[in-house]
Design a protein around this motif. Structure first.
Motif, mmCIF file in Angstrom:
data_model
loop_
_atom_site.group_PDB
_atom_site.id
_atom_site.type_symbol
_atom_site.label_atom_id
_atom_site.label_comp_id
_atom_site.label_asym_id
_atom_site.label_seq_id
_atom_site.Cartn_x
_atom_site.Cartn_y
_atom_site.Cartn_z
ATOM 1 N N LYS A 257 0.846 -1.196 0.000
ATOM 2 C CA LYS A 257 0.000 0.000 0.000
ATOM 3 C C LYS A 257 0.876 1.239 0.000
ATOM 4 C CE LYS A 257 -3.819 0.020 2.427
ATOM 5 N NZ LYS A 257 -4.816 0.163 3.519
ATOM 6 N N GLY A 258 0.455 2.230 -0.751
ATOM 7 C CA GLY A 258 1.157 3.510 -0.807
ATOM 8 C C GLY A 258 0.177 4.610 -1.136
ATOM 9 N N GLN A 259 0.703 5.764 -1.483
ATOM 10 C CA GLN A 259 -0.156 6.898 -1.801
ATOM 11 C C GLN A 259 0.206 7.427 -3.180
ATOM 12 O OE1 GLN A 259 -0.061 10.048 1.071
ATOM 13 N NE2 GLN A 259 -1.921 10.965 0.294
ATOM 14 N N GLY A 260 -0.792 7.502 -4.039
ATOM 15 C CA GLY A 260 -0.608 8.057 -5.372
ATOM 16 C C GLY A 260 -1.268 9.414 -5.474
ATOM 17 N N GLN A 261 -0.902 10.137 -6.508
ATOM 18 C CA GLN A 261 -1.565 11.421 -6.741
ATOM 19 C C GLN A 261 -1.672 11.684 -8.229
ATOM 20 O OE1 GLN A 261 0.830 14.524 -4.836
ATOM 21 N NE2 GLN A 261 1.144 15.407 -6.860
ATOM 22 N N PHE A 262 -2.645 12.493 -8.588
ATOM 23 C CA PHE A 262 -2.892 12.846 -9.981
ATOM 24 C C PHE A 262 -3.811 14.058 -10.002
ATOM 25 C CE2 PHE A 262 -5.923 9.746 -8.520
ATOM 26 C CZ PHE A 262 -7.146 10.289 -8.869
ATOM 27 N N ARG A 263 -3.872 14.707 -11.164
ATOM 28 C CA ARG A 263 -4.811 15.815 -11.359
ATOM 29 C C ARG A 263 -5.539 15.581 -12.673
ATOM 30 N NH1 ARG A 263 -2.576 21.747 -11.504
ATOM 31 N NH2 ARG A 263 -1.508 20.879 -13.308
ATOM 32 N N PRO A 264 -6.839 15.335 -12.621
ATOM 33 C CA PRO A 264 -7.611 15.167 -13.849
ATOM 34 C C PRO A 264 -7.643 16.475 -14.647
ATOM 35 C CG PRO A 264 -8.818 14.315 -11.942
ATOM 36 C CD PRO A 264 -7.648 15.098 -11.418
ATOM 37 N N LEU A 265 -7.371 16.377 -15.922
ATOM 38 C CA LEU A 265 -7.375 17.554 -16.794
ATOM 39 C C LEU A 265 -8.715 17.666 -17.530
ATOM 40 C CD1 LEU A 265 -3.787 17.164 -18.269
ATOM 41 C CD2 LEU A 265 -4.525 18.621 -16.356
ATOM 42 N N ASP A 266 -8.933 18.809 -18.148
ATOM 43 C CA ASP A 266 -10.158 19.004 -18.939
ATOM 44 C C ASP A 266 -10.290 17.882 -19.954
ATOM 45 O OD1 ASP A 266 -10.854 21.334 -17.624
ATOM 46 O OD2 ASP A 266 -9.900 22.645 -19.113
ATOM 47 N N GLY A 267 -11.494 17.358 -20.089
ATOM 48 C CA GLY A 267 -11.748 16.280 -21.028
ATOM 49 C C GLY A 267 -11.662 14.903 -20.393
ATOM 50 N N SER A 268 -11.177 14.826 -19.151
ATOM 51 C CA SER A 268 -11.074 13.528 -18.475
ATOM 52 C C SER A 268 -12.403 13.178 -17.805
ATOM 53 C CB SER A 268 -9.954 13.555 -17.423
ATOM 54 O OG SER A 268 -10.265 14.466 -16.390
ATOM 55 N N SER A 269 -12.543 11.890 -17.490
ATOM 56 C CA SER A 269 -13.703 11.396 -16.740
ATOM 57 C C SER A 269 -13.163 10.604 -15.553
ATOM 58 C CB SER A 269 -14.579 10.503 -17.625
ATOM 59 O OG SER A 269 -15.094 11.218 -18.703
ATOM 60 N N PRO A 270 -12.701 11.291 -14.504
ATOM 61 C CA PRO A 270 -12.025 10.591 -13.413
ATOM 62 C C PRO A 270 -12.948 9.716 -12.571
ATOM 63 C CG PRO A 270 -12.312 12.901 -12.849
ATOM 64 C CD PRO A 270 -12.773 12.732 -14.279
ATOM 65 N N TYR A 271 -12.428 8.556 -12.194
ATOM 66 C CA TYR A 271 -13.120 7.663 -11.259
ATOM 67 C C TYR A 271 -13.115 8.294 -9.876
ATOM 68 C CZ TYR A 271 -13.868 3.536 -8.327
ATOM 69 O OH TYR A 271 -14.335 2.644 -7.381
ATOM 70 N N LEU A 272 -11.999 8.937 -9.530
ATOM 71 C CA LEU A 272 -11.837 9.650 -8.259
ATOM 72 C C LEU A 272 -11.380 11.068 -8.549
ATOM 73 C CD1 LEU A 272 -9.749 6.950 -6.351
ATOM 74 C CD2 LEU A 272 -12.155 7.469 -5.982
ATOM 75 N N GLY A 273 -11.731 11.999 -7.692
ATOM 76 C CA GLY A 273 -11.249 13.362 -7.817
ATOM 77 C C GLY A 273 -12.101 14.229 -8.732
ATOM 78 N N LYS A 274 -11.676 15.500 -8.823
ATOM 79 C CA LYS A 274 -12.391 16.484 -9.631
ATOM 80 C C LYS A 274 -11.432 17.111 -10.633
ATOM 81 C CE LYS A 274 -15.587 17.597 -5.934
ATOM 82 N NZ LYS A 274 -16.001 18.562 -4.936
ATOM 83 N N THR A 275 -11.962 17.434 -11.792
ATOM 84 C CA THR A 275 -11.166 18.047 -12.843
ATOM 85 C C THR A 275 -10.466 19.299 -12.323
ATOM 86 O OG1 THR A 275 -12.671 17.196 -14.518
ATOM 87 C CG2 THR A 275 -11.253 19.021 -15.179
ATOM 88 N N GLY A 276 -9.158 19.375 -12.581
ATOM 89 C CA GLY A 276 -8.373 20.543 -12.199
ATOM 90 C C GLY A 276 -7.841 20.527 -10.785
ATOM 91 N N GLU A 277 -8.196 19.530 -9.973
ATOM 92 C CA GLU A 277 -7.741 19.471 -8.583
ATOM 93 C C GLU A 277 -6.838 18.253 -8.366
ATOM 94 O OE1 GLU A 277 -10.962 19.651 -5.774
ATOM 95 O OE2 GLU A 277 -11.956 21.271 -6.866
ATOM 96 N N VAL A 278 -5.728 18.473 -7.653
ATOM 97 C CA VAL A 278 -4.825 17.365 -7.328
ATOM 98 C C VAL A 278 -5.522 16.452 -6.323
ATOM 99 C CG1 VAL A 278 -2.627 16.711 -6.264
ATOM 100 C CG2 VAL A 278 -2.729 18.692 -7.795
ATOM 101 N N GLU A 279 -5.523 15.184 -6.620
ATOM 102 C CA GLU A 279 -6.146 14.166 -5.764
ATOM 103 C C GLU A 279 -5.059 13.229 -5.245
ATOM 104 O OE1 GLU A 279 -9.199 12.007 -3.885
ATOM 105 O OE2 GLU A 279 -9.358 13.901 -4.963
ATOM 106 N N GLN A 280 -5.079 12.974 -3.952
ATOM 107 C CA GLN A 280 -4.188 11.982 -3.358
ATOM 108 C C GLN A 280 -5.043 10.845 -2.842
ATOM 109 O OE1 GLN A 280 -1.705 13.965 -0.479
ATOM 110 N NE2 GLN A 280 -0.446 14.879 -2.070
ATOM 111 N N VAL A 281 -4.613 9.613 -3.143
ATOM 112 C CA VAL A 281 -5.431 8.456 -2.808
ATOM 113 C C VAL A 281 -4.539 7.277 -2.419
ATOM 114 C CG1 VAL A 281 -5.547 7.701 -5.229
ATOM 115 C CG2 VAL A 281 -7.313 6.996 -3.642
ATOM 116 N N GLU A 282 -5.009 6.507 -1.436
ATOM 117 C CA GLU A 282 -4.302 5.274 -1.090
ATOM 118 C C GLU A 282 -4.518 4.281 -2.215
ATOM 119 O OE1 GLU A 282 -5.258 3.594 2.701
ATOM 120 O OE2 GLU A 282 -3.992 5.036 3.746
ATOM 121 N N GLU A 283 -3.425 3.729 -2.690
ATOM 122 C CA GLU A 283 -3.475 2.739 -3.762
ATOM 123 C C GLU A 283 -2.545 1.589 -3.405
ATOM 124 O OE1 GLU A 283 -4.150 5.132 -7.864
ATOM 125 O OE2 GLU A 283 -2.172 5.356 -6.980
#
Length: 103
Positions: free
Chosen positions: A39-65
């Motif tokens: 287990k660790g922690q990942g991060q990403f930021r969904p960009l315009d045009g994405s359909s993220p499973y987690l998080g919101k477009t334009g916002e950095v999301e950190q999630v346990e993965e």
């Protein structure tokens, strides 16, 4: 032989492993369903045009993965990658495939 590594939220950990094992990945000699995970922690930021499973477009999301690693024979690697993409909840799952040498 290949080694596959991928990152997945806990909600889909067993789902993705099962799909990969059913594709033929995770076999080592007389053993199957072989994998290593942590287990660790990942991060990403969904960009315009994405359909993220987690998080919101334009916002950095950190999630346990979970980081999952398993081996895969040459003849099933393409089926294994397809099984991962089909069973993974992310629009674009992060994964790596490495060719292994037999020394």
């Amino acid at each position: 032989m290949y080694k596959m590594c991928y990152f997945v939220p806990e909600s889909h950990l067993e789902i993705t492993k099962t799909a990969l094992f059913e594709s033929g990945a995770g076999r080592v000699g007389d053993y199957d369903c072989c994998a290593w995970q942590c287990k660790g922690q990942g991060q990403f930021r969904p960009l315009d045009g994405s359909s993220p499973y987690l998080g919101k477009t334009g916002e950095v999301e950190q999630v346990e993965e979970f980081r999952v690693e398993l081996v895969c024979r040459d003849e099933v690697i393409r089926a294994a990658v397809q099984a991962l993409k089909t069973s993974h909840p992310y629009e674009e799952p992060a994964y790596e495939v490495f060719r292994m040498e037999d020394l």
